[in-house]
Enzyme design. Structure first.
Site, PDB file in Angstrom:
ATOM      1  N   TYR A 110       0.816  -1.213   0.000  1.00 35.34           N
ATOM      2  CA  TYR A 110       0.000   0.000   0.000  1.00 35.34           C
ATOM      3  C   TYR A 110       0.854   1.269   0.000  1.00 35.34           C
ATOM      4  CZ  TYR A 110      -4.009  -2.970   0.974  1.00 35.34           C
ATOM      5  OH  TYR A 110      -4.995  -3.926   0.892  1.00 35.34           O
ATOM      6  N   SER A 111       2.087   1.148  -0.431  1.00 35.70           N
ATOM      7  CA  SER A 111       3.038   2.249  -0.329  1.00 35.70           C
ATOM      8  C   SER A 111       2.699   3.411  -1.259  1.00 35.70           C
ATOM      9  CB  SER A 111       4.447   1.733  -0.654  1.00 35.70           C
ATOM     10  OG  SER A 111       5.352   2.788  -0.815  1.00 35.70           O
ATOM     11  N   ASN A 112       2.525   4.595  -0.670  1.00 36.72           N
ATOM     12  CA  ASN A 112       2.375   5.800  -1.484  1.00 36.72           C
ATOM     13  C   ASN A 112       3.670   6.120  -2.221  1.00 36.72           C
ATOM     14  OD1 ASN A 112      -0.303   6.268  -0.727  1.00 36.72           O
ATOM     15  ND2 ASN A 112       0.304   7.443   1.076  1.00 36.72           N
ATOM     16  N   ILE A 160       5.734   3.936  -3.580  1.00 33.31           N
ATOM     17  CA  ILE A 160       5.744   3.119  -4.797  1.00 33.31           C
ATOM     18  C   ILE A 160       4.919   3.808  -5.886  1.00 33.31           C
ATOM     19  CG2 ILE A 160       4.848   0.977  -5.795  1.00 33.31           C
ATOM     20  CD1 ILE A 160       7.468   0.487  -4.416  1.00 33.31           C
TER      21      ILE A 160
END
Length: 301
Positions: free
Chosen positions: A80-82, A84
């Site tokens: 869920y990395s912003n 990325i």
């Protein structure tokens, strides 16, 4: 501006970002009752695809990659990395090939964050959690180069010395006197950079989105030593408002997000920003800020 990147940064600054980002006072009955003024720094409005601290962290890394004639960016993150998402967008807009190394196993269909990254052209690859813990070791990085070829490495969350230089610029955009500036923390880079840009007497307060985030204190101090030669000593971090851990939420947080949106017409990101804002209001009601204090909360995305 870090030395050596003036030419590349000049070109990057032509990219359409909204900097300085808006600063808006938040009027609220709780704040008024406790004698606190709170402003929100709308870094989420910097760019629709590379918002907030992501632009500030990546700006000088883009410049460094261009100076090195790199054609590929490789970075790490959770599902869920912003970060990325933002790195994938950087590749799309600045013509880099991007590779995202994701913690854990692949799950299909892709969640919205990873689906967006893939739609921006990012190649997704997965590392089991044991290997991911050693992601910066020479052995793992050499394996990644064997697989993907040469790349410019951006660390997890984008937090390196160049990222701190970008975040350090944020306080200089704030044209009011304030006592405390607050931000959410994943890797601690934003807090480390912001603290380095403060005036004497001002403090930075981070809110960990991770369960067991106490380790961030050492990470932030280490980041500051590498970037600035020492720990600025004007920051602290709260680790009790994670709401179950990274990318986890509970009914209490959901109710707060809904209530905040009804009152202020702003929907908060539940992974990071909502936890920070919940923490700020909790500390205000606990009397942790002196009456008459002015706070700034950075809405990172």
């Amino acid at each position: 501006m870090p030395r050596g990147y003036a030419r590349s940064v000049a070109g990057i600054n032509d990219f359409a970002v909204r900097v300085p980002s808006p600063l808006v006072e938040l009027r609220d009955e709780t704040l008024d009752r406790c004698g606190i003024r709170l402003y929100i720094k709308r870094d989420d409005l910097i760019h629709p695809d590379i918002p907030g601290n992501k632009w500030r962290k990546l700006k000088y890394n883009i410049a460094a990659a261009k100076e090195q004639n790199a054609t590929s960016l490789l970075t790490f993150g959770g599902a869920y990395s912003n970060h990325i998402r933002a790195t994938a967008a950087v590749g799309h807009y600045f013509d880099f090939r991007t590779i995202g190394i994701i913690r854990g196993e692949e799950h299909l269909p892709l969640n919205p964050s990873l689906d967006y990254a893939a739609s921006m052209g990012m190649r997704l690859s997965y590392l089991d959690r044991a290997s991911y813990r050693n992601k910066t070791s020479p052995e793992v990085l050499n394996e990644l180069r064997d697989t993907f070829g040469e790349f410019y490495l951006i660390p997890e969350g984008g937090s390196n010395e160049l990222a701190l230089a970008g975040c350090k610029e944020l306080p200089h955009e704030i044209g009011i006197n304030f006592d405390v500036i607050c931000c959410a923390c994943g890797t601690g880079g934003t807090l480390a950079g912001i603290a380095a840009g403060l005036k004497p007497g001002q403090r930075a307060l981070g809110f960990s989105a991770l369960k067991g985030g106490d380790f961030l204190r050492n990470d932030i101090a280490s980041l500051q030593r590498r970037a600035f030669g020492g720990d600025t000593g004007n920051w602290s971090i709260e680790c009790e408002f994670h709401m179950g851990g990274y990318a986890r939420r509970n009914h209490e947080l959901d109710d707060f997000i809904d209530s905040f949106e009804r009152s202020h017409k702003l929907r908060l990101d539940w992974i990071y920003v909502a936890k920070m804002m919940y923490g700020i209001f909790s500390l205000v009601e606990m009397g942790r800020f002196s009456r008459g204090s002015t706070l700034v909360a950075v809405v990172t995305g």
